[in-house]
Design a protein around this motif. Sequence first.
Motif, PDB file in Angstrom:
ATOM      1  N   VAL A 291       0.830  -1.208   0.000  1.00 54.90           N
ATOM      2  CA  VAL A 291       0.000   0.000   0.000  1.00 54.90           C
ATOM      3  C   VAL A 291       0.865   1.259   0.000  1.00 54.90           C
ATOM      4  N   LEU A 292       1.847   1.336   0.874  1.00 54.85           N
ATOM      5  CA  LEU A 292       2.651   2.549   0.967  1.00 54.85           C
ATOM      6  C   LEU A 292       3.604   2.705  -0.212  1.00 54.85           C
ATOM      7  N   TRP A 293       4.194   1.622  -0.683  1.00 54.96           N
ATOM      8  CA  TRP A 293       5.064   1.686  -1.863  1.00 54.96           C
ATOM      9  C   TRP A 293       4.248   2.117  -3.080  1.00 54.96           C
ATOM     10  N   GLY A 294       3.086   1.514  -3.239  1.00 54.54           N
ATOM     11  CA  GLY A 294       2.227   1.868  -4.368  1.00 54.54           C
ATOM     12  C   GLY A 294       1.761   3.304  -4.305  1.00 54.54           C
ATOM     13  N   SER A 295       1.369   3.770  -3.125  1.00 58.06           N
ATOM     14  CA  SER A 295       0.923   5.154  -2.984  1.00 58.06           C
ATOM     15  C   SER A 295       2.046   6.148  -3.221  1.00 58.06           C
ATOM     16  N   ALA A 296       3.236   5.790  -2.807  1.00 56.28           N
ATOM     17  CA  ALA A 296       4.364   6.717  -2.915  1.00 56.28           C
ATOM     18  C   ALA A 296       4.966   6.738  -4.312  1.00 56.28           C
TER      19      ALA A 296
END
Length: 150
Positions: free
Chosen positions: A38-43
């Motif tokens: 989630v965080l890698w994709g969002s960033a």
Amino acid sequence: MLAVMFAAFIIQIAFRYLFNFPIGWTSELTVVMWLWLVLWGSALVLGEKEEIRFDLVYSAVGRRARIAMAIVFSVSIVLLYGASLAASYAYVSFMKVEKSSYLKIRMDWLYSIYLIFLVAVILRYVWLLWQLLRGRDPEAADLTKVSSGL
């Protein structure tokens, strides 16, 4: 990361129901992969147009209002995320004393993705703000091309 999550899920089901031997590391691995996904994709993967917005309001206003709304939002994101960066870094650094229950991975390594997320989002919105101040018009959403399926 999705493949790792799926494999851990299948392993967990097999061990629990076929061998009657529940294992915990698969659940922990799934949570870690979800956090990173989630965080890698969002960033680093999602583009500006793929973010969640109030498109009905944003698309209903004119060019100048869209620019003003985007500037206010960009400044807010940069200020709020920027203000949280030092405290987030301190917390993640502090977490080096903890390890995950099953995999024994240091928690500062696991939570370091949040710092990457913060820096990436701040840089993205600084760049967007720069573009907006130079007069770039944020396009209104094309409501006929919504891809959420709703």
